[in-house]
Design a protein around this motif. Structure first.
Motif, mmCIF file in Angstrom:
data_model
loop_
_atom_site.group_PDB
_atom_site.id
_atom_site.type_symbol
_atom_site.label_atom_id
_atom_site.label_comp_id
_atom_site.label_asym_id
_atom_site.label_seq_id
_atom_site.Cartn_x
_atom_site.Cartn_y
_atom_site.Cartn_z
ATOM 1 N N GLY A 8 2.922 16.585 -15.135
ATOM 2 C CA GLY A 8 3.957 15.644 -14.736
ATOM 3 C C GLY A 8 3.856 15.241 -13.275
ATOM 4 N N THR A 9 4.713 14.320 -12.904
ATOM 5 C CA THR A 9 4.839 13.887 -11.516
ATOM 6 C C THR A 9 6.169 14.399 -10.985
ATOM 7 N N VAL A 11 9.303 14.790 -8.571
ATOM 8 C CA VAL A 11 10.052 13.950 -7.642
ATOM 9 C C VAL A 11 11.100 14.819 -6.950
ATOM 10 N N THR A 16 7.106 12.295 -3.798
ATOM 11 C CA THR A 16 6.653 12.256 -5.187
ATOM 12 C C THR A 16 5.193 12.648 -5.218
ATOM 13 N N ARG A 18 1.876 14.654 -7.866
ATOM 14 C CA ARG A 18 1.407 15.252 -9.115
ATOM 15 C C ARG A 18 1.388 16.759 -8.964
ATOM 16 N N ARG A 48 5.346 11.723 -17.638
ATOM 17 C CA ARG A 48 6.763 11.892 -17.327
ATOM 18 C C ARG A 48 6.927 12.294 -15.860
ATOM 19 N N HIS A 49 8.115 12.082 -15.328
ATOM 20 C CA HIS A 49 8.457 12.542 -13.994
ATOM 21 C C HIS A 49 9.368 13.771 -14.121
ATOM 22 N N LEU A 51 12.165 15.851 -12.514
ATOM 23 C CA LEU A 51 13.242 15.719 -11.544
ATOM 24 C C LEU A 51 14.122 16.963 -11.559
ATOM 25 N N TRP A 395 11.779 12.982 -17.092
ATOM 26 C CA TRP A 395 12.303 11.615 -17.088
ATOM 27 C C TRP A 395 11.184 10.653 -17.455
ATOM 28 N N LEU A 397 10.132 7.022 -17.253
ATOM 29 C CA LEU A 397 10.467 5.790 -16.542
ATOM 30 C C LEU A 397 10.398 4.556 -17.436
#
Length: 458
Positions: A8-9, A11, A16, A18, A48-49, A51, A395, A397
């Motif tokens: 995921g990425t 945040v 932000t 990887r 996906r991010h 969070l 999340w 986007l």
């Protein structure tokens, strides 16, 4: 066994990047690349991010009001919150007249104990400020409660006078407790409401007309002045208008310890919504009332520049079919409050981030990191960081969703955002490393949410 969220990425409020996120015993133990081992439980977050879970610091679950009670309890409200990506909240415990603050907390703990799905804390609203009650403020940190609320409106039920507000600010300051204030001039509002009823002005739109922005601005300035004189931390809840923002900004410019929030509904709706056909305007009755487009623009600007540091919901849900209708023929009897605990993060992301008004990092700060830091949860909640609770949201986007009451998950029979199409939404929610929502399916048990003991000093 560890759980590792891979691909995921991440945040945060700062950036932000990887990364994988490793979770041990409910706590984030590592954030970096290639963290998964052969014995680990792996959650694939590709595309996906990741969070921090949302923190809503302004909610009213199972709260008696207007001769009824908010329809979401600590199960249905938590279900809606978790579905929307919120993993913890701070609810308002209302002191019954004649009761101690500790007894009030006992009432609210009983409401939550066997029903909670997400983690929760309490503010205590001081509504009966007898000398012994004001003295009791100093004992709250030992109970895990580090914030109180004082109402400057709702005369005869919740409102306290200036002397009590000043005393609460002083005693809270000495105890390391944050004072929250509902800033409206309740005495002037009562006068205006009585006049409207005498003239037969009974429709929902008169709720806004009898609570003009000047009376919010005046009360905000009065509370900020008291806080500045005392050097007492003050947090102004649900700021709705430019004038109140100006009072907050002025206090901050002088170095006064004043911070403030707004709520999602003030960013999307105006006083015109109270004048919808029939009795539909009752759905939008809340205090302070909805304002004008120019006020919305000012609120968005204040979120960008940091004057406002938190977006909460003031989730105070009353059903339209059985509760809002109690005020037909007399707007002063309409149960006062609106829902939003499920929609908050989706609508703020869509209009704010997708709309170019705030960055993704600011979105994280406004919904999770800043609330944690302001309310004694910094380092524990609100960040994707080693040592923090693994309250996380995956999340998407790109995923789109049309908000409707029929597909929401609380006890409400309407949504303010009915028919709104959003892009960006949670697809998995974890609370302390445990998956509690997976693609719209609840997998947590009632009672698994825990009380959060908060620290003093933010």
């Amino acid at each position: 066994m560890s759980t590792v969220i891979v691909g995921g990425t991440v945040v945060t409020a700062e950036g932000t990047y990887r990364a994988d996120v490793r979770v041990d015993s409910g706590v984030i133990s590592a954030v970096g690349l290639d963290l998964a081992g052969p014995a680990d439980t792996v959650i694939d977050a590709a595309g996906r991010h990741v969070l921090p879970g949302g923190i809503d610091v302004h909610t009213h679950l199972s709260m008696p009001s207007f001769g009824t009670e908010t329809c979401d309890d600590f199960y249905t409200g938590h279900l809606a919150a978790a579905m929307g990506g919120t993993t913890s909240h701070v609810d308002f415990c209302i002191q019954p007249h004649g009761a101690s603050l500790a007894a009030a907390l006992d009432l609210w703990h009983a409401k939550a104990a066997e029903r909670a799905l997400i983690d929760y804390g309490f503010h205590v609203a001081v509504t009966d400020p007898r000398p012994e009650v004001i003295d009791e403020i100093a004992t709250l940190p030992d109970l895990g409660v580090t914030s109180i609320k004082v109402f400057m409106a709702y005369r005869g039920t919740l409102q306290v006078d200036d002397a009590a507000l000043f005393s609460c600010l002083e005693r809270a300051r000495d105890a390391g407790v944050l004072t929250l204030v509902h800033a409206e001039n309740g005495d002037a509002i009562e006068h205006l409401m009585a006049g409207a009823i005498r003239r037969g002005e009974t429709a929902p739109k008169y709720h806004a007309l009898t609570r003009p922005p000047q009376l919010e601005s005046e009360a905000t300035g009065r509370a900020a002045a008291m806080a500045e004189v005392l050097g007492a931390p003050l947090y102004v809840v649900h700021v709705s208008c430019r004038g109140a923002l100006d009072r907050v900004r002025d206090a901050q410019s002088r170095g006064a310890p004043v911070t403030a929030e707004t709520c999602t509904h003030y960013l999307f709706f105006t006083a015109d919504d109270l004048d919808r056909s029939g009795f539909e305007g009752a759905k939008f009755v809340c205090s302070p009332p909805l304002r004008e487009v120019a006020d919305q623009d000012a609120l968005w600007a204040a979120l960008r520049d940091g004057t406002l540091s938190v977006v909460s919901t003031d989730h105070c849900p009353f059903r339209y079919d059985t509760q809002k209708v109690l005020g037909e023929g007399n707007f002063t009897k309409i149960p006062n409050g609106v829902p939003g605990i499920e929609e908050r993060m989706m609508v703020l992301h869509h209009a704010g981030v997708n709309g170019g008004r705030i960055t993704l990092q600011q979105f994280v700060s406004l919904t999770a990191t800043a609330p944690a830091r302001r309310f004694g949860l910094g380092g524990v909640k609100g960040s994707v960081a080693v040592g923090s609770d693994a309250d996380l949201v995956l999340w998407d986007l790109a995923r789109e969703h049309t908000i409707t009451a029929a597909t929401n998950h609380g006890a409400m029979d309407y949504s303010l955002y009915e028919g709104m199409r959003v892009r960006g939404m949670p697809v998995m929610t974890l609370r302390r490393g445990e998956v509690i929502v997976d693609n719209g399916r609840l997998v947590a048990a009632p009672g698994s949410g825990q009380f959060m003991r908060r620290r003093t000093g933010g």
